[in-house]
Write a protein that holds these residues in place. Sequence first.
Motif, short mmCIF file in Angstrom:
data_model
loop_
_atom_site.label_atom_id
_atom_site.label_comp_id
_atom_site.label_asym_id
_atom_site.label_seq_id
_atom_site.Cartn_x
_atom_site.Cartn_y
_atom_site.Cartn_z
N PRO A 65 11.91 17.61 -0.58
CA PRO A 65 10.74 16.75 -0.76
C PRO A 65 10.19 16.82 -2.18
CG PRO A 65 10.15 18.72 0.49
CD PRO A 65 11.65 18.73 0.35
N LEU A 66 9.71 15.69 -2.66
CA LEU A 66 9.06 15.64 -3.97
C LEU A 66 7.63 16.15 -3.89
CD1 LEU A 66 10.21 12.06 -5.07
CD2 LEU A 66 11.10 14.25 -5.91
N PHE A 67 7.03 15.98 -2.71
CA PHE A 67 5.63 16.36 -2.48
C PHE A 67 5.42 16.45 -0.97
CE2 PHE A 67 6.13 11.83 -3.34
CZ PHE A 67 5.70 11.27 -2.14
N PHE B 124 2.87 11.67 -10.05
CA PHE B 124 2.05 12.85 -10.31
C PHE B 124 2.86 14.14 -10.12
CE2 PHE B 124 -1.72 10.10 -8.88
CZ PHE B 124 -2.07 9.78 -10.19
N ALA B 125 3.68 14.16 -9.06
CA ALA B 125 4.49 15.35 -8.79
C ALA B 125 5.52 15.57 -9.89
CB ALA B 125 5.19 15.20 -7.44
N ARG B 126 6.09 14.49 -10.39
CA ARG B 126 7.08 14.58 -11.46
C ARG B 126 6.47 15.17 -12.73
NH1 ARG B 126 10.03 9.33 -14.22
NH2 ARG B 126 11.85 10.40 -15.07
N LYS C 111 0.81 -1.22 0.00
CA LYS C 111 0.00 0.00 0.00
C LYS C 111 0.85 1.28 0.00
CE LYS C 111 -2.49 -0.16 3.62
NZ LYS C 111 -1.75 0.99 4.17
N THR C 112 1.77 1.35 0.96
CA THR C 112 2.59 2.56 1.09
C THR C 112 3.52 2.73 -0.10
OG1 THR C 112 2.48 2.44 3.50
CG2 THR C 112 4.25 3.77 2.55
N THR C 113 4.12 1.65 -0.56
CA THR C 113 5.01 1.72 -1.73
C THR C 113 4.25 2.26 -2.94
OG1 THR C 113 6.37 -0.10 -0.94
CG2 THR C 113 6.44 0.36 -3.30
N LEU C 114 3.04 1.77 -3.15
CA LEU C 114 2.24 2.24 -4.27
C LEU C 114 1.85 3.71 -4.07
CD1 LEU C 114 0.95 1.27 -6.93
CD2 LEU C 114 -1.12 0.71 -5.62
N SER C 115 1.44 4.06 -2.85
CA SER C 115 1.03 5.44 -2.56
C SER C 115 2.16 6.43 -2.81
CB SER C 115 0.58 5.56 -1.09
OG SER C 115 -0.54 4.77 -0.82
N VAL C 116 3.33 6.12 -2.28
CA VAL C 116 4.49 7.00 -2.41
C VAL C 116 4.88 7.19 -3.87
CG1 VAL C 116 6.99 7.06 -2.05
CG2 VAL C 116 5.46 6.68 -0.11
N ASN C 117 4.92 6.10 -4.62
CA ASN C 117 5.40 6.20 -5.99
C ASN C 117 4.35 6.78 -6.94
OD1 ASN C 117 8.28 5.15 -6.21
ND2 ASN C 117 7.32 3.59 -4.94
N LEU C 118 3.08 6.58 -6.65
CA LEU C 118 2.04 7.28 -7.42
C LEU C 118 2.12 8.78 -7.17
CD1 LEU C 118 -1.13 5.00 -7.10
CD2 LEU C 118 0.16 5.51 -9.19
N ALA D 177 8.18 2.44 -15.46
CA ALA D 177 7.19 2.29 -16.53
C ALA D 177 5.87 1.72 -15.99
CB ALA D 177 7.74 1.40 -17.63
N GLU D 178 5.98 0.77 -15.06
CA GLU D 178 4.77 0.18 -14.47
C GLU D 178 3.98 1.19 -13.65
OE1 GLU D 178 6.63 -4.34 -14.14
OE2 GLU D 178 6.47 -3.10 -12.34
N ILE D 179 4.66 1.96 -12.82
CA ILE D 179 3.98 2.97 -12.01
C ILE D 179 3.36 4.04 -12.91
CG2 ILE D 179 4.36 4.87 -10.37
CD1 ILE D 179 4.25 2.19 -8.97
N GLU D 180 4.08 4.46 -13.93
CA GLU D 180 3.53 5.46 -14.85
C GLU D 180 2.28 4.94 -15.56
OE1 GLU D 180 6.87 6.43 -17.31
OE2 GLU D 180 7.53 8.07 -15.98
N ALA D 181 2.28 3.66 -15.90
CA ALA D 181 1.12 3.07 -16.57
C ALA D 181 -0.08 3.01 -15.63
CB ALA D 181 1.46 1.67 -17.08
N VAL D 182 0.16 2.66 -14.36
CA VAL D 182 -0.92 2.65 -13.37
C VAL D 182 -1.47 4.06 -13.17
CG1 VAL D 182 -1.45 2.30 -10.92
CG2 VAL D 182 -0.14 0.57 -12.16
N ALA D 183 -0.57 5.04 -13.03
CA ALA D 183 -1.00 6.43 -12.82
C ALA D 183 -1.83 6.94 -14.00
CB ALA D 183 0.23 7.32 -12.61
N ALA D 184 -1.38 6.65 -15.21
CA ALA D 184 -2.11 7.11 -16.40
C ALA D 184 -3.49 6.47 -16.49
CB ALA D 184 -1.30 6.78 -17.65
#
Length: 209
Positions: A54-56, A25-27, A14-21, A195-202
């Motif tokens: 901080p990134l966000f 978005f911030a990127r 959960k936290t890993t996904l939250s942080v990287n999503l 690439a995987e995180i970016e695909a999930v975010a999109a």
Amino acid sequence: MIFGVLNQKGGVGKTTLSVNLAACFARAGARVLLIDADPQGSALDWAAARQGPPLFSVVGFPRATIHKEISQLGQGYDHIIIDGPPRVTDLARSAIMASDVVVIPVQPSPYDIWAAEEVVKLIAEAHIYKENIKSVFVVNRKITNTAIGRDVRDALAAYPIRVLDASVAQRVVFAEAAAQGQAIFEIDPAGPAVAEIEAVAAELMEYAK
């Protein structure tokens, strides 16, 4: 947009996904707030481990009043990610009520698939009070080229919730980044995890429209 990342089973990433999503978005130039609503405070620990700027924004708010205070907490932000608690509690209910989209990370394991029923019930309850809540499963920590990794989508079809096409594999880089308070794009910018995180975010952003 407010994304609540919830699953009553611990250890699903959960936290890993939250942080990287949030980092994704911030990127992309968005102003992002990550609310750590888990009493264990893992997202806050991640932020404390970070050496650079901080990134966000990250705030701890493990209270069952998130849905009442989200508009004030999130003022001025483009996107809010809520890292929810790992148990079915009033706090989890509040995090769901605060969300536009509930994101349910599920590992490809029978135990995770069975445990998902609890959060699905909570979302159904929340629909009574907030009809426009959306929800999706994200297959997380998938071990590539395994039967259970392929079959998890069929198993989740028993629930009335969409499964994202994009998924995230089990990769050491996530733990390496977390230990340094960094996002994966800072560790391995051209790697498959990014690439995987970016695909999930999109896909989440498209679904949230």
